[in-house]
Structures are given as structure tokens and as C-alpha cells.
Motif scaffolding. Structure first.
Motif, PDB file in Angstrom:
ATOM      1  N   GLY A 291       0.830  -1.197   0.000  1.00  0.00           N
ATOM      2  CA  GLY A 291       0.000   0.000   0.000  1.00  0.00           C
ATOM      3  C   GLY A 291       0.858   1.237   0.000  1.00  0.00           C
ATOM      4  O   GLY A 291       2.097   1.165   0.007  1.00  0.00           O
ATOM      5  N   ASP A 292       0.209   2.391  -0.004  1.00  0.00           N
ATOM      6  CA  ASP A 292       0.900   3.681  -0.041  1.00  0.00           C
ATOM      7  C   ASP A 292       0.756   4.342   1.326  1.00  0.00           C
ATOM      8  O   ASP A 292      -0.367   4.644   1.761  1.00  0.00           O
ATOM      9  CB  ASP A 292       0.310   4.567  -1.126  1.00  0.00           C
TER      10      ASP A 292
ATOM     11  N   PHE B  96       2.296   2.086  11.857  1.00  0.00           N
ATOM     12  CA  PHE B  96       2.160   2.099  10.405  1.00  0.00           C
ATOM     13  C   PHE B  96       0.780   2.626  10.019  1.00  0.00           C
ATOM     14  O   PHE B  96      -0.179   2.581  10.800  1.00  0.00           O
ATOM     15  CB  PHE B  96       2.379   0.706   9.807  1.00  0.00           C
ATOM     16  N   GLY B  97       0.693   3.119   8.811  1.00  0.00           N
ATOM     17  CA  GLY B  97      -0.564   3.576   8.246  1.00  0.00           C
ATOM     18  C   GLY B  97      -0.423   3.680   6.739  1.00  0.00           C
ATOM     19  O   GLY B  97       0.557   4.253   6.239  1.00  0.00           O
ATOM     20  N   PHE B  98      -1.349   3.097   5.992  1.00  0.00           N
ATOM     21  CA  PHE B  98      -1.264   3.144   4.540  1.00  0.00           C
ATOM     22  C   PHE B  98      -2.652   2.904   3.951  1.00  0.00           C
ATOM     23  O   PHE B  98      -3.606   2.556   4.667  1.00  0.00           O
ATOM     24  CB  PHE B  98      -0.270   2.103   4.008  1.00  0.00           C
ATOM     25  N   THR B  99      -2.762   3.086   2.653  1.00  0.00           N
ATOM     26  CA  THR B  99      -4.029   2.891   1.957  1.00  0.00           C
ATOM     27  C   THR B  99      -3.796   2.102   0.675  1.00  0.00           C
ATOM     28  O   THR B  99      -2.699   2.142   0.096  1.00  0.00           O
ATOM     29  CB  THR B  99      -4.689   4.244   1.614  1.00  0.00           C
ATOM     30  N   ASN B 100      -4.828   1.396   0.235  1.00  0.00           N
ATOM     31  CA  ASN B 100      -4.775   0.722  -1.061  1.00  0.00           C
ATOM     32  C   ASN B 100      -5.582   1.479  -2.107  1.00  0.00           C
ATOM     33  O   ASN B 100      -5.913   0.939  -3.159  1.00  0.00           O
ATOM     34  CB  ASN B 100      -5.298  -0.714  -0.935  1.00  0.00           C
TER      35      ASN B 100
ATOM     36  N   PRO C 252      -3.504 -10.551  -4.684  1.00  0.00           N
ATOM     37  CA  PRO C 252      -3.916 -10.781  -3.297  1.00  0.00           C
ATOM     38  C   PRO C 252      -3.082 -10.037  -2.277  1.00  0.00           C
ATOM     39  O   PRO C 252      -3.485  -9.901  -1.132  1.00  0.00           O
ATOM     40  CB  PRO C 252      -3.771 -12.299  -3.139  1.00  0.00           C
ATOM     41  N   SER C 253      -1.908  -9.530  -2.681  1.00  0.00           N
ATOM     42  CA  SER C 253      -1.068  -8.815  -1.736  1.00  0.00           C
ATOM     43  C   SER C 253      -1.538  -7.390  -1.503  1.00  0.00           C
ATOM     44  O   SER C 253      -1.007  -6.702  -0.638  1.00  0.00           O
ATOM     45  CB  SER C 253       0.381  -8.782  -2.242  1.00  0.00           C
TER      46      SER C 253
ATOM     47  N   GLY D 113     -10.793   3.477  -1.445  1.00  0.00           N
ATOM     48  CA  GLY D 113     -10.414   2.124  -1.058  1.00  0.00           C
ATOM     49  C   GLY D 113     -10.508   1.938   0.438  1.00  0.00           C
ATOM     50  O   GLY D 113     -11.559   2.158   1.043  1.00  0.00           O
ATOM     51  N   ARG D 114      -9.398   1.565   1.061  1.00  0.00           N
ATOM     52  CA  ARG D 114      -9.368   1.341   2.503  1.00  0.00           C
ATOM     53  C   ARG D 114      -8.099   1.933   3.102  1.00  0.00           C
ATOM     54  O   ARG D 114      -7.073   2.060   2.426  1.00  0.00           O
ATOM     55  CB  ARG D 114      -9.430  -0.156   2.828  1.00  0.00           C
TER      56      ARG D 114
END
Length: 556
Positions: free
Chosen positions: A155-156, A172-176, A189-190, A258-259
Motif C-alpha cells: 500500500g501507499d 504504520f498507516g497506509f491505503t490501497n 492478493p497482496s 479504497g481502505r
């Protein structure tokens, strides 16, 4: 065309980062990875072939840059057997060429790194631990949380941790949201966890652009399973003209809805050969409320108009280490809460109601490693994910259409962003599932002095699948209740789902060449059959599901 503009702006930012990196006076390292994955199933052949190039560059003692870009293709063939034909017919479809930005991040770390060597009883180096170390990654990163039991995906965002002696704190913190591969119908799937139908359909499929009046891939037909709506002004009466225009503009921008995944973990490691970890994970759904349910007046089309909304939070505890000698253990416990939007049909209207998630999962594993040249090992493992009789799984989405008791306010089904690997044939999610796993591995040529052959590894596994909540859904959808002679019958034997046998051959021919041959067969419970219980209540069906795969990776 707005979807294209979003992607084009994203690519321009990446190009700017690359130009900046190349202008730094340091020597970069350029390499590549070739990967091919080919497997046969009961009625299908699949192949994925990719070529990756990675660039790593140490800017200074505190800053590091890494990027990996992949180009590849995949396609599958359907092998169909008709009743009137003895020969098989092959239909080629779904051929895709996909450019992918796998990883692209900057890494910042403290300049001084003190390392401590953890030795085993034979004074061999078992582990190297960093002490008093700070590290921060920012960009497109890969995050592995809770030993990969809950989360392992790309993710970013950012991932940071620091250690003080035996303690480690990680945030951590990220989004897809910027993951564009689903736009090409290319599932990874990753990076693409599925909780709702929106997770699978927020991007308009590339194939939709071949349709007339496709509106950049968005469609308006609410009677099809494609959840990609363009609100036409002259079609349907749920919305006014002004409202449809607003929703269309929102739908274009919502391809980025997204999430967000964020969390932390606190670790205590190498405490008398024991490691402990306490973690928290939040999974935030960004779908606009306007798209949780569209065209609400069309009650009969709710399977195609309900997108869903799933927010979940996890508290995890992990303990692993050595019991005695070569005897090791691993234990993981997870509590899940949050909300899952359900859709209840009263007969005259549709009501969207948030169910409170209360669920849990467990994973326990014992391992023994023998002192022998062939390095044999045996493992016994138990994995459990709780279920709910009101939950259905539709294309991996967790859906509650309507509950038997309208006052029922809970969802007890466990679902995490990613699931542990449970066999190779079906790879089911750990939802309403209990699995007993017996595995062993051995290097049969470990005693041979030839280093190439000594790395050949054989792994075998026996998996027994069971359904804890017998009336709930599982990766096999057949329920225990059926009709016979006008009466409702129950078949408790359907709690047992089936058994899987895996045989995996791994060979690290050279340090940069790996080959795997995977073989698996799943034998379902004979009482779980695909014919109608009403017509054949006692019919057994032992049709197995099998998969054979060949994987090869080579770096250069």
C-alpha cells in the motif's frame, strides 16, 4: 476520462521522484526478477508471467531509496466438457498485459546500528537483532503485521519502528486507494483484500470500455452483477436530474475510495528464548454512503445494488519461542470488533443496518526440528476463525442480506484483511472454519556434499477442514438444512467439510534460481454435494478438487 486523469497525475509524481533520485551523486544498483506461475485446476489452466526491475540506491548513511517495477501478463483457459462431446473444448480468454509499481519508497534510519548476535546451543548464529535503531519507510511499501496472520499487503503510506534493547515499538498507516491493478481485472492478493462487493467493483472493469455508451467504463444496468453505476438522467426514477449529476461526479472520484489500514505493535523479543507481541489494527472503509445501497426502490435487484460497508478493528497477541531443545511453539489470538452494513428486505423497502462485529480467531502450532543432515521437521497446527449463521459469502464478500431474527444486532463471523495460508488446492479464508494441519519437511539429499542437490526440499501436508457454526456459510456453500418429504431436515455430518493432501517440491538450484512444484487435492465430505438436497438427500458426491502448479523465479 476523469479516471485516466487521476492515473496520469499519479504517474507524473512517480516520474518526478525517479528524476530526483537519479540526480543524486551515488552509485545505484539495478537488478531484475523473472517470475512465472502456471497451474492446472479441475476445469481451468492459469498462467502469470512477470518481469520486474528494481533499483536500490544508498543516498547517504541515513537515507535509502528502493523501487521495483513489474511488467507482465496473465491469461486463463476454460476447459469445458459438454454432455454431447467426448473431447474437451478450450476457450481462450482474459489475456492481460499489466504494468505494476510494486514498491517505491524512501527509507530513513539512524546512522549508528548496534547489532547483537543470538546464538543457538551449538554457537551458530540464529538471529541478528538491531538495538537502539530507528527506521522509517514512506511511499509504496509492503507491510507485514501480526506475523502475517492478519495483514501482509502492499500500500501507499508509512511504516516506522524503533527498538530499545529487547523492546520494539512499531507504527504504520497506509491505503490501497491508489492500487490500479483491478482496473485491468488483474487481481493481486497482496494488495486487494475483499470484505464487500465495493472492494471488487469500485474500479470499472477495462472490458466495460468496449461497450456502447460505457461512460468511461461505468454502466447503468442494475440487473447485472457489475457494481459500476453511471446514473442516467432518463433511466429509473430514484433520483432527480440534479442528484444523478452529483452522484455521477462522485462516482468518478470514488475509484480512490479504497481502505485505510493503520495500527501499532509492541514487541518483547529474545526474553529467555521467548518472543511476545501485542498489536492493534484498524481497517477503515472509505466507500461514500451514497454507494452502500443504490436504487433502493428496486427491491428485487438488491444483490446487484448493495455495495456494503465493512469497518473492523483487531487486537492481537502473539507468543512464540522454544519450549525445550528443538521443540518450538507459536500461538496467536485475535479479537475482532467493528461494524458490517447489512441489507434487510421488509417486503416493501430496503433497510441498511450496521451490525456490530464481535468475533475471534486462534492459531496454535507446535514444531520439532530433528538434528540430522536431512533436516527433517514435523509440525501440528490448529487454526480457527469463528462464524455466523446469518452471514453469506458471495465472491469473497461478507454479506448479510437479511437475518432470521430482525432484532439480531451482531455479526460473529471473523474476517481479516488477509488470511493465513491454508493449503494449496482451495486456499480458503479463515471464516467459519476450523483446520487441523499436519505437515513435515525434509531435505532428502542433505547428506550429499553437492551443495546444489542438498537444497532440494520436500514438504507434505494433511489438512482437515471443519465448519464450527454448522448452519453458517463457509468456503463450501452447502448448508446442513434440506427439505425431504415436505419437512426440514438437518445433517450434522456436514460440519466436516473435507480433507486436503499437499505435496510440494522446492529446489533452490542456485542462490538466484528457485523452482517449486505444488500438488494438492481436496476431497470433500461425501454428504456435501452439489445436487439438490430436496431431490437427492442421501446422494454422496466425492468429486475432488485438485490443483497442480509450477513456479519458477530467477533474479539477475
Amino acid at each position: 476520462m476523469q479516471v485516466k486523469k487521476i492515473f496520469n497525475n499519479y504517474i507524473l509524481v512517480l516520474i518526478f521522484i525517479l528524476i530526483t533520485v537519479f540526480n543524486i551523486n551515488s552509485q545505484p544498483f539495478l537488478g531484475g526478477i523473472f517470475y512465472t506461475y502456471n497451474y492446472f485446476e479441475n476445469d481451468k489452466f492459469n498462467t502469470v508471467d512477470t518481469l520486474s526491475f528494481f533499483l536500490s540506491q544508498k543516498i547517504n548513511d541515513k537515507v535509502y531509496f528502493y523501487s521495483r517495477f513489474t511488467g507482465g501478463f496473465k491469461f486463463y483457459t476454460d476447459i469445458l466438457r459438454t454432455e454431447d462431446m467426448e473431447a474437451y473444448s478450450i476457450d481462450l480468454e482474459n489475456f492481460y498485459f499489466i504494468p505494476s509499481i510494486d514498491l517505491l519508497f524512501f527509507e530513513f534510519r539512524s546512522k549508528k546500528i548496534d547489532r547483537a548476535l543470538i546464538l543457538d546451543e551449538n554457537d551458530n548464529i540464529k538471529k541478528i537483532v538491531n538495538y537502539d535503531l530507528f527506521l522509517l519507510k514512506i511511499g509504496r511499501i509492503y507491510v507485514n503485521h501480526s506475523s502475517g496472520f492478519l495483514l501482509r499487503m502492499r500500500g501507499d503510506g508509512l511504516d516506522t519502528f524503533f527498538t530499545i534493547q529487547n523492546f520494539k515499538l512499531r507504527l504504520f498507516g497506509f491505503t490501497n486507494s491508489f492500487e490500479y491493478l483491478p482496473f485491468f481485472n488483474f487481481e493481486d492478493p497482496s494488495s486487494v483484500p475483499v470484505f464487500t462487493r465495493w472492494d471488487k467493483k469500485r474500479y470499472p472493469p477495462l472490458s466495460n470500455r468496449l461497450l456502447d455508451n460505457d461512460h468511461d467504463g461505468f454502466i447503468s444496468d442494475i440487473k447485472t452483477p457489475d457494481y459500476n453505476f453511471f446514473f442516467k438522467n432518463k433511466l429509473y426514477t430514484d433520483y432527480s436530474i440534479e442528484e444523478k449529476e452529483r452522484l455521477n461526479n462522485l462516482r468518478y472520484a470514488s475509484v480512490l475510495a479504497g481502505r485505510i489500514f493503520t495500527g501499532f505493535s509492541i514487541d518483547l523479543f529474545q526474553f529467555y528464548f521467548q518472543n511476545f507481541s501485542l498489536g492493534f489494527l484498524a481497517n477503515i472503509d472509505l466507500i461514500p454512503n451514497e454507494f452502500v445501497l443504490v436504487y433502493p426502490s428496486h427491491i428485487s435487484n438488491v444483490p446487484f445494488t448493495f455495495g456494503g460497508k465493512y469497518n473492523s478493528f483487531y487486537i492481537s497477541f502473539n507468543a512464540n519461542g522454544r519450549i525445550a531443545g528443538n521443540f518450538y511453539y507459536n500461538f496467536e489470538a485475535v479479537y475482532q470488533t467493528g461494524t458490517n452494513a447489512s441489507c434487510f428486505n421488509t417486503g416493501s423497502e430496503l433497510i441498511v443496518d450496521d451490525k456490530i462485529i464481535q468475533s475471534f480467531s486462534l492459531n496454535a502450532k507446535l514444531s520439532y526440528f530433528f538434528n540430522h543432515a536431512t533436516t527433517p521437521s514435523i509440525h501440528i497446527e490448529f487454526a480457527y476463525g469463528h462464524g455466523d449463521e446469518n452471514v453469506d459469502f458471495i465472491d469473497d464478500a461478507v454479506v448479510i442480506w437479511e437475518q432470521k431474527n430482525p432484532k439480531y444486532k451482531f455479526d460473529h463471523n471473523f474476517r481479516s484483511p488477509t488470511s493465513p495460508k491454508l493449503g494449496y488446492a482451495l486456499e480458503p479464508k479463515l471464516s467459519n472454519l476450523a483446520v487441523i494441519i499436519l505437515t513435515n519437511s525434509v531435505k532428502p539429499f542433505g547428506f550429499v556434499k553437492n551443495e546444489v542437490f542438498s537444497r532440494f526440499l520436500i514438504e507434505t501436508a494433511l489438512l482437515i477442514f471443519m465448519r464450527p457454526i454448522i448452519k453458517g456459510d463457509s468456503f463450501l456453500p452447502e448448508k446442513p438444512i434440506y427439505q425431504k418429504d415436505g419437512e426440514e431436515k438437518n445433517s450434522p455430518i456436514k460440519a466436516y467439510l473435507g480433507t486436503e493432501i499437499d505435496i510440494i517440491l522446492k529446489w533452490q538450484v542456485f542462490s538466484d534460481l528457485n523452482i517449486e512444484l505444488k500438488n494438492a487435492v481436496f476431497i470433500p465430505n461425501g454428504k456435501i454435494h452439489y445436487s439438490s438436497d430436496a431431490n437427492y438427500p442421501d446422494l454422496d458426491n466425492y468429486t475432488p478438487y485438485w490443483r497442480i502448479g509450477l513456479i519458477m523465479s530467477m533474479s539477475f
